[in-house]
Each structure stands twice: as C-alpha cells, then as structure tokens.
Motif scaffolding. Sequence first.
Motif, PDB file in Angstrom:
ATOM      1  N   GLY A  89       0.870  -1.217   0.083  1.00 43.28           N
ATOM      2  CA  GLY A  89       0.021  -0.101  -0.038  1.00 43.28           C
ATOM      3  C   GLY A  89       0.820   1.125  -0.219  1.00 43.28           C
ATOM      4  N   ARG A  90       2.350   1.204   0.098  1.00 44.25           N
ATOM      5  CA  ARG A  90       3.092   2.278  -0.038  1.00 44.25           C
ATOM      6  C   ARG A  90       4.236   2.062  -0.711  1.00 44.25           C
ATOM      7  NH1 ARG A  90       6.521   3.548   3.496  1.00 44.25           N
ATOM      8  NH2 ARG A  90       7.211   5.766   3.227  1.00 44.25           N
ATOM      9  N   ALA A  91       4.511   0.879  -0.980  1.00 44.20           N
ATOM     10  CA  ALA A  91       5.873   0.601  -1.953  1.00 44.20           C
ATOM     11  C   ALA A  91       5.358  -0.526  -2.857  1.00 44.20           C
ATOM     12  CB  ALA A  91       6.939   0.286  -0.907  1.00 44.20           C
ATOM     13  N   PHE A  92       5.899  -0.625  -3.868  1.00 43.95           N
ATOM     14  CA  PHE A  92       5.714  -1.651  -4.925  1.00 43.95           C
ATOM     15  C   PHE A  92       6.651  -1.496  -6.168  1.00 43.95           C
ATOM     16  CE2 PHE A  92       3.572   2.297  -6.230  1.00 43.95           C
ATOM     17  CZ  PHE A  92       3.649   2.517  -7.758  1.00 43.95           C
ATOM     18  N   VAL A  93       6.889  -2.596  -6.852  1.00 48.50           N
ATOM     19  CA  VAL A  93       7.729  -2.449  -8.013  1.00 48.50           C
ATOM     20  C   VAL A  93       6.716  -2.390  -9.172  1.00 48.50           C
ATOM     21  CG1 VAL A  93       9.395  -4.002  -9.214  1.00 48.50           C
ATOM     22  CG2 VAL A  93       9.285  -4.211  -6.781  1.00 48.50           C
ATOM     23  N   ARG A 146       9.958  12.830 -17.337  1.00 48.81           N
ATOM     24  CA  ARG A 146      10.107  14.172 -16.332  1.00 48.81           C
ATOM     25  C   ARG A 146       8.943  14.319 -15.349  1.00 48.81           C
ATOM     26  NH1 ARG A 146      12.605  16.740 -22.008  1.00 48.81           N
ATOM     27  NH2 ARG A 146      14.366  16.878 -21.271  1.00 48.81           N
ATOM     28  N   SER A 147       7.932  13.760 -15.543  1.00 51.23           N
ATOM     29  CA  SER A 147       6.579  13.873 -14.769  1.00 51.23           C
ATOM     30  C   SER A 147       7.095  13.102 -13.731  1.00 51.23           C
ATOM     31  CB  SER A 147       5.434  13.248 -15.456  1.00 51.23           C
ATOM     32  OG  SER A 147       5.237  14.081 -16.507  1.00 51.23           O
ATOM     33  N   ILE A 148       7.799  12.083 -13.545  1.00 55.86           N
ATOM     34  CA  ILE A 148       8.182  11.247 -12.565  1.00 55.86           C
ATOM     35  C   ILE A 148       9.287  11.925 -11.726  1.00 55.86           C
ATOM     36  CG2 ILE A 148       9.250   9.234 -11.776  1.00 55.86           C
ATOM     37  CD1 ILE A 148       8.261   7.523 -14.342  1.00 55.86           C
ATOM     38  N   GLN A 149       9.873  12.484 -12.333  1.00 53.88           N
ATOM     39  CA  GLN A 149      11.015  13.489 -11.701  1.00 53.88           C
ATOM     40  C   GLN A 149      10.493  14.341 -10.757  1.00 53.88           C
ATOM     41  OE1 GLN A 149      14.600  14.649 -14.086  1.00 53.88           O
ATOM     42  NE2 GLN A 149      13.914  13.087 -15.607  1.00 53.88           N
ATOM     43  N   ARG A 150       9.362  14.994 -11.418  1.00 64.01           N
ATOM     44  CA  ARG A 150       8.581  16.162 -10.683  1.00 64.01           C
ATOM     45  C   ARG A 150       8.146  15.429  -9.444  1.00 64.01           C
ATOM     46  NH1 ARG A 150       5.075  20.627 -13.233  1.00 64.01           N
ATOM     47  NH2 ARG A 150       6.178  21.193 -15.218  1.00 64.01           N
ATOM     48  N   LEU A 151       7.350  14.443  -9.612  1.00 62.98           N
ATOM     49  CA  LEU A 151       6.973  13.849  -8.472  1.00 62.98           C
ATOM     50  C   LEU A 151       7.814  13.385  -7.345  1.00 62.98           C
ATOM     51  CD1 LEU A 151       4.205  11.369  -9.915  1.00 62.98           C
ATOM     52  CD2 LEU A 151       3.808  13.375  -8.619  1.00 62.98           C
ATOM     53  N   ARG A 152       9.029  13.230  -7.729  1.00 61.29           N
ATOM     54  CA  ARG A 152      10.162  12.846  -6.937  1.00 61.29           C
ATOM     55  C   ARG A 152      10.662  13.979  -6.355  1.00 61.29           C
ATOM     56  NH1 ARG A 152      13.393   8.995 -10.539  1.00 61.29           N
ATOM     57  NH2 ARG A 152      14.153  10.685 -11.339  1.00 61.29           N
ATOM     58  N   THR A 199      12.163   6.681  -5.870  1.00 63.03           N
ATOM     59  CA  THR A 199      12.338   5.589  -6.461  1.00 63.03           C
ATOM     60  C   THR A 199      13.705   5.066  -6.432  1.00 63.03           C
ATOM     61  OG1 THR A 199      12.730   6.580  -8.801  1.00 63.03           O
ATOM     62  CG2 THR A 199      10.670   6.261  -7.914  1.00 63.03           C
ATOM     63  N   HIS A 200      13.859   3.909  -6.566  1.00 67.66           N
ATOM     64  CA  HIS A 200      15.087   3.528  -7.193  1.00 67.66           C
ATOM     65  C   HIS A 200      15.068   2.280  -8.100  1.00 67.66           C
ATOM     66  CE1 HIS A 200      14.650   1.476  -3.330  1.00 67.66           C
ATOM     67  NE2 HIS A 200      15.542   0.620  -3.640  1.00 67.66           N
TER      68      HIS A 200
END
Lengths: 245, 245
Positions: free
Chosen positions: B176-180, B201-207, B214-215
């Motif tokens: 519910g918090r982490a997933f692959v 770039r959108s993922i980067q913004r969320l980051r 994420t890793h």
Amino acid sequence: MTVDRSVLLPYLSKVERRRSLSEAASAAFMALPLEQHSYEIYRDILKEGDRPTRACLILTGVASRYSTLKNGTQQINSFHLAGDMVDLNAGLLTVSDSGIRTHTPTTVVTIGCEDILDLASDYPEWGRAFWFDTLVDASIFREWTVNVGRRTAVARVAHLLLEFNARLEKIGLGDGRAFVLPITQADLADAVGLSAIHTNRSIQRLRRSGAIRTHGRNFVIEDYPALVEEASFDPAYLQPEGPRR
Amino acid sequence: MTVDRSVLLPYLSKVERRRSLSEAASAAFMALPLEQHSYEIYRDILKEGDRPTRACLILTGVASRYSTLKNGTQQINSFHLAGDMVDLNAGLLTVSDSGIRTHTPTTVVTIGCEDILDLASDYPEWGRAFWFDTLVDASIFREWTVNVGRRTAVARVAHLLLEFNARLEKIGLGDGRAFVLPITQADLADAVGLSAIHTNRSIQRLRRSGAIRTHGRNFVIEDYPALVEEASFDPAYLQPEGPRR
DNA sequence: CGGCGGTTTGATGTGACTCAAAAAGAGTGG
DNA sequence: CCACTCTTTTTGAGTCACATCAAACCGCCG
C-alpha cells in the motif's frame, strides 16, 4: 403513472436481432414494471456520486456519461442515443463515479435494477444480452481512450463525428452521410479532451479541407474516405455485427 | 498437457468474496478444460485483429491491452495482473480491435470461450460474475479516458502509479506504500498518452516534490495524501467493494 | 569488458490552451 | 416584424505544456 409498454419494443428487437429470445424471456421483459420520465436539456438523470437504483432506456433525446474533476474540467465518457440502455451497471456497482446528463430534451423509461438482476438470473439469455451491451460500452470506452490519448485534435473531432454519423444512421437519424449533431461544440470538446475553441478550429479545418460541410448543427460528410483516413476510424469497435453466438 | 486445476482457486475465491456460489456452480468451474501457456516478455497473447477463441486467466506476470494507430503510436487501454481474467469478451465479440501483450514473463491458463458461455447459461451466477468483471473493466476504461483527456502530465502519471499501488497491494505484491512498477517508463507513457520523455520528467517532478521515491523500478509513496491530491485519485472506480448484491 | 535496453539530460519546436471579445444565431416578448 | 437577450460559434493574440530530436548515462547481463 401508467406507461405504454410498447416503448420497449425497439430495444427488444435490437436484442433479438443479435440472438433470438424464448417466448418466456421476452414476455418477462415486456412485463417489467416501468416508470417514464422526461428531462429538459442539461438536466442530470443521475448525479455524480449518487447511488443508482434504476437502469434507463432512452426513448428520445441524447444523454452523456461524464465525470467532473476537482479543477472543474469535465470529461464526457460516452453519449447515449435513443434505444440505448444506460446504467445497466446500476444494479451491480455500489458507487457511481460518473453522472448522466441530457444534452437535449429527453424522455426515458426506467427499470428497477432489482428487476434487471432478477431477469438476468431467471433468464440467462437476458444475462447474456446485458453482458453483451456492457461489452459494447467497454469497447467504445477503449476507443475513446485511444482517441483522446493518441490522436491529434483534428483526428479526434473527425473520429467523434464519424461515430455520431454511424450511430445516428443506425437509429434512423441520418443517412450515413448527413446528420444533425445533437450537442454543442463545447460538449464535443469535453468528449474529445480539447478546449472548446480548439475544437471549433478543428472543425473549421475539416471544413476547409473539404471533408465536411456544415450549416448550424447540420453536418454533411463530403469526402467520407478522407474523413475516415484523417480519423483512422474503424467502425468495428461499435460492434455493428452483434455477438458471435 | 495436464494442468494443475488449483491455479483456478484464487479466481474462484475472488468471485466468491463478492457473492457465494452454489456447490454445483463452483464445481462446474473447477471442471473446465484448461490449457496452460507461458510467454516471454513482449509477446502477443492475442494479436490485434485476430479473432479470440479463449479467455485467459493470468497466473503470474503482467499483460496489457493495447491498440496501434496508423501513425505507429500505441495506446495501452489497461493492464492485467495476476488473478485477472482477460478477454472474457472473447466469446461474445466477433472482432478484436485491440491486442494483448505481456510486459514481463507471464504464465496463463486459458479457457475456451464456448465453455465460458456455457457456464454462464448453465449457471446464471457465473453469468453475473462475468458481467460484473466486465463492468469493473469498463469502469477502469472510463477513468483512463478521464485521465488522458483531462489531467496534466504529472497528474496522469501519479494516477497510474496510484492505480498500480492499489491493485498490486490487493494481490499481495505491495503493502500500500511501496511496489515494484512492472513496466518500463515507455510503456507507462503509452498508457497515459504522453511521450516517454515527458513521462520521465513527470516522474522526476513527483520525486522532487517529495511525493514519491524511486530506485530503479522500486517505487515508494512518501506522501500519499499529496499524491492522491495531485492525481485527484479516487479508488472507487476500481470497485474495491465488490458488487452490491 | 562490451553491448544493450532503459533512463535521463539538453535544446528546440509546435500544438493546444487561455483570455478577451466580436459575430452570428435562436428564442422571447413587445 | 423588430428590438432584446442569451447562447453558441468564431476570431485574434499571447503563452505554455508537451513533443521531438539527439545524445549521454546507467545498470545489467553475458
């Protein structure tokens, strides 16, 4: 309120055109308790968030299923024309994430969803008919996702015009070349995920390219192949052939 | 090929969690003739344009339903995870406008669609279960249309991440918090109607906003409320509660 | 160590959005 | 039949979000 049950006949024959029903099954359908309602233009048949209790069959007019986002924008998910059964899901889904609203004055008859469910369990042939209806809806939803996700503005508009053209013809409201668009350009915009202004400009492009001609809401397809090409339109998703078996 | 029928049990209990089945009905289901298949990554389970003949239940892996446009772009319509029944429609629809493809190595069992249809007519409870499954699919399709039609790039990505989060948790592949994330960013882009680069770039913004971490493909939701807000995510469309009756 | 799929960065172009307002219809009442 | 209003369509100008192209980087696997 007593309702003239003959309004059910078009839907019944639509179902039977796909696959014939037993006497008992069609009789049970015709005996369903009905309510008839009329709505003015831009009225909610089902409000967003309300729990639906009745399925509804459109007799005349046009309605849409839509969702409103927090930022106030809307997305129309589908249009429903005369002869369409709307919100069949009513009986099975707890929550309605979307609302249903008229775009013209509209008359409907409604059927309690308990009755729908009973019909489906008593007559598996009805269960299959409803399932098939839902599959066609799902197929249209998918195509719309493709439309707003991957097509250019002009192609999106062209695609929706072709969908209207095909569906209106099927119910006798068009000849396959000309039809009356039953919604405003702003509503069209909410269906194709564009701004109203850009939608207008896309229509103008189609006009200037010679693919269509319009006056008011009367649309005439001047160059069908060009329009189909522009939209990459393939009517298969409307399932014109009916079910396989 | 002999197939271990116990692979059907998860789906059976998923259906029974919604509404219990008669002994006879569940026995009939368990007795269905099965075929088991394995696919490598990026293989078509069903090619676009092919006429499907078998429904398929995903045992492990991830698949998607997609359409390809003339210009070569693709739109993914939905993802299917372990425990999902895919192409139930197979039996009823003549034409398949879309294909189904794996995104990881995937194993499935397939059921002939004649058998599915027979099951539905012999046991209306199964008809209802399949109908409900189709309704959930349709609900997800609608939400995706809203996603690509009316949300910003960041919101679209956030929304899909939240959908994966919820669905992976439900099948025990997340807390519910982490997933692959089981797909590449390019595939994600095809699902949300963006270019792969802008998706990145959108993922980067969320980051950078601190909503996620994420890793590699491991995603951790750091600020769930913020992510939900960003996406205007409401899990109701996934129908987590099951049917009403 | 090299190759490869996937992710990330940078630079540039453009399609679609927004805001603002004019023009054209459509409906209503005098 | 015309004035008046309201809705819908159309025009114009300026901006921004997202696309495209090209290349570097990274991690993984053989």
